[in-house]
Design a protein around this motif. Structure first.
Motif, PDB file in Angstrom:
ATOM      1  N   TRP A  40     -86.290 -68.989 -13.097  1.00 15.08           N
ATOM      2  CA  TRP A  40     -85.452 -69.535 -12.019  1.00 15.08           C
ATOM      3  C   TRP A  40     -84.488 -68.469 -11.519  1.00 15.08           C
ATOM      4  O   TRP A  40     -84.326 -68.282 -10.300  1.00 15.08           O
ATOM      5  N   LEU A  41     -83.857 -67.758 -12.443  1.00 12.89           N
ATOM      6  CA  LEU A  41     -82.886 -66.740 -12.052  1.00 12.89           C
ATOM      7  C   LEU A  41     -83.554 -65.607 -11.284  1.00 12.89           C
ATOM      8  O   LEU A  41     -82.970 -65.048 -10.350  1.00 12.89           O
ATOM      9  N   ARG A  42     -84.782 -65.283 -11.640  1.00 12.66           N
ATOM     10  CA  ARG A  42     -85.512 -64.250 -10.904  1.00 12.66           C
ATOM     11  C   ARG A  42     -85.668 -64.653  -9.431  1.00 12.66           C
ATOM     12  O   ARG A  42     -85.592 -63.803  -8.532  1.00 12.66           O
ATOM     13  N   GLY A  43     -85.880 -65.941  -9.180  1.00 10.64           N
ATOM     14  CA  GLY A  43     -85.972 -66.419  -7.802  1.00 10.64           C
ATOM     15  C   GLY A  43     -84.648 -66.285  -7.060  1.00 10.64           C
ATOM     16  O   GLY A  43     -84.618 -65.932  -5.876  1.00 10.64           O
ATOM     17  N   ILE A 248     -71.689 -76.547  -0.870  1.00 13.58           N
ATOM     18  CA  ILE A 248     -72.181 -77.061  -2.143  1.00 13.58           C
ATOM     19  C   ILE A 248     -73.646 -77.415  -1.918  1.00 13.58           C
ATOM     20  O   ILE A 248     -73.969 -78.255  -1.079  1.00 13.58           O
ATOM     21  N   ILE A 249     -74.535 -76.740  -2.652  1.00 17.93           N
ATOM     22  CA  ILE A 249     -75.960 -77.005  -2.506  1.00 17.93           C
ATOM     23  C   ILE A 249     -76.594 -77.133  -3.891  1.00 17.93           C
ATOM     24  O   ILE A 249     -76.009 -76.717  -4.893  1.00 17.93           O
ATOM     25  N   THR A 250     -77.763 -77.701  -3.935  1.00 16.73           N
ATOM     26  CA  THR A 250     -78.429 -77.854  -5.222  1.00 16.73           C
ATOM     27  C   THR A 250     -79.042 -76.531  -5.675  1.00 16.73           C
ATOM     28  O   THR A 250     -79.607 -75.775  -4.875  1.00 16.73           O
ATOM     29  N   HIS A 255     -85.791 -70.685  -5.751  1.00 15.20           N
ATOM     30  CA  HIS A 255     -85.282 -69.970  -4.573  1.00 15.20           C
ATOM     31  C   HIS A 255     -84.280 -70.844  -3.795  1.00 15.20           C
ATOM     32  O   HIS A 255     -84.483 -71.149  -2.612  1.00 15.20           O
ATOM     33  N   PRO A 256     -83.182 -71.237  -4.430  1.00 18.48           N
ATOM     34  CA  PRO A 256     -82.270 -72.193  -3.795  1.00 18.48           C
ATOM     35  C   PRO A 256     -81.599 -71.673  -2.526  1.00 18.48           C
ATOM     36  O   PRO A 256     -81.344 -72.463  -1.609  1.00 18.48           O
ATOM     37  N   LEU A 257     -81.330 -70.375  -2.437  1.00 18.40           N
ATOM     38  CA  LEU A 257     -80.699 -69.849  -1.228  1.00 18.40           C
ATOM     39  C   LEU A 257     -81.676 -69.859  -0.053  1.00 18.40           C
ATOM     40  O   LEU A 257     -81.314 -70.227   1.069  1.00 18.40           O
ATOM     41  N   ALA A 258     -82.921 -69.462  -0.306  1.00 16.34           N
ATOM     42  CA  ALA A 258     -83.939 -69.515   0.741  1.00 16.34           C
ATOM     43  C   ALA A 258     -84.217 -70.958   1.162  1.00 16.34           C
ATOM     44  O   ALA A 258     -84.420 -71.246   2.348  1.00 16.34           O
TER      45      ALA A 258
END
Length: 380
Positions: A40-43, A248-250, A255-258
């Protein structure tokens, strides 16, 4: 629980926001067994790298040191059974956390830097400016600063207590145009969505008032982190007053930012510049040395942009010296302003409620023009 989606993410694009702070909480970065969620962190790092290539400079506020260190030291209750355990876990886990960030960023061609701060580092004006200078230089060099609270030395009295507010303060220091809080929930809801199926996502907030505060819930869904929605609202208040937008986003997707760029889902608190950088720093402070209670007349005068005179003060609380930060509270006990006091505790108490023409006789020296001058005060 479906909200109308707005183009809120456009405020955080590289073109609109040259500098961005991204905060990641423990519950997202570390699994319940105390291991880094590397895939997840890699994404996330890939998202950061894509933004970096587009010209955006990003600082990361990363939790996770205590959770990682607790596993390595086999400490109970996730390392939070005692202050000593938390400090030991933080000292141990911070090395692992920094190594992980450096390795993943390096794989994307980026250089990581580590900055550990305490509450006092950002509450003291001189130290704040030193931290800001370091951040500006690192970002100017294209480095990705990874920031965390220095929990190995922090105590309950000198802690931020959560990285939400730390991220907002780092945003101020870095002169960032936006702060994104990756959370275990996808924004502010009209009620707790885990308990109320009719709760609706609030896509945009221009001002944090009593109605918005009533929507907050102090509970963290994971139990691993230290910040709930109340801390996120406080972070939003700090960011807004420095002119930065906060989202505030999930973070519970790849790739949460994308993903945020694509669907704009989250809650965006709109920035509202309140004055000079110094006043924004004052508004964002989390501590004060004392309190000055004022009457209704003084409340009205402050609202008109005037200085606080001793005649409008009712009571002095705390121990402070000239130049310390004090809160100014109205008759209802609510903090209405914050500023730098012109007198120490003893002399301020002597002239409370007295008109200016009596101050010299009371104090034995020529008085200053105000208890708190408007140039050194910010309304909250």
């Amino acid at each position: 629980m479906v909200a109308d989606l707005t183009p809120a993410a456009s405020r955080f694009t590289p073109a609109a926001c040259p500098r961005l702070v991204v905060k990641i909480g423990s519950a997202l970065l570390v699994d319940p067994d105390g291991r880094v969620r590397r895939d997840w962190l890699r994404g996330v790092v890939a998202d950061i790298a894509a933004r970096h290539r587009a010209g955006q400079r990003i600082a990361v506020v990363s939790s996770g040191a205590i959770a990682l260190g607790a596993r390595r030291l086999a400490l109970p209750k996730g390392g939070r059974a005692s202050l000593e355990d938390a400090q030991a876990a933080a000292a141990t886990g911070q090395i692992a956390l920094s190594h992980c960030w450096a390795e993943l960023l390096h794989a994307e061609g980026l250089t990581a830097a580590q900055i550990l701060v305490t509450l006092d580092d950002l509450e003291d004006r001189r130290r704040y400016l030193n931290a800001a200078s370091t951040l500006h230089r690192l970002l100017g060099l294209g480095v990705v600063p990874v920031i965390n609270e220095n929990d190995s030395v922090a105590t309950a009295e000198i802690r931020f207590g959560d990285n939400d507010r730390l991220a907002a303060r780092i945003g101020q220091a870095a002169d960032a145009g936006g702060v994104i809080l990756l959370s275990d929930i996808d924004g502010l809801y009209t009620a707790n969505p885990h308990r109320d199926p009719t709760a609706r996502l609030v896509p945009e907030v221009a001002r944090i008032d009593a109605r918005i505060r009533a929507m907050a819930d102090a509970d963290s869904a994971s139990g691993m982190g230290s910040g709930g929605m109340i801390s996120k609202l406080e972070a939003a208040r700090i960011a807004q007053r420095s002119g930065a937008h906060l989202a505030i986003i999930t973070g519970k997707r790849d790739h949460p930012l994308a993903a945020f760029d694509a669907d704009h889902r989250g809650t965006v608190f709109l920035g509202e510049k309140i004055g000079t950088a110094r006043k924004a720093w004052l508004a964002g402070r989390l501590t004060a040395k004392g309190r000055i209670e004022v009457d209704d007349g003084a409340v009205g005068a402050l609202a008109q942009g005037r200085s606080l005179l001793a005649a409008g003060a009712v009571r002095v609380e705390g121990r402070f010296a000239r130049g310390d930060v004090v809160d100014i509270v109205g008759p209802d006990g609510q903090v209405i302003a914050r500023g730098l006091i012109e007198y120490d505790t003893v002399d301020a108490a002597k002239i409370v409620g007295r008109r200016s023409n009596a101050h010299e006789q009371i104090l034995g020296y020529a008085p200053r023009s105000a208890l708190v001058h408007r140039d050194h005060m910010v309304l909250l």
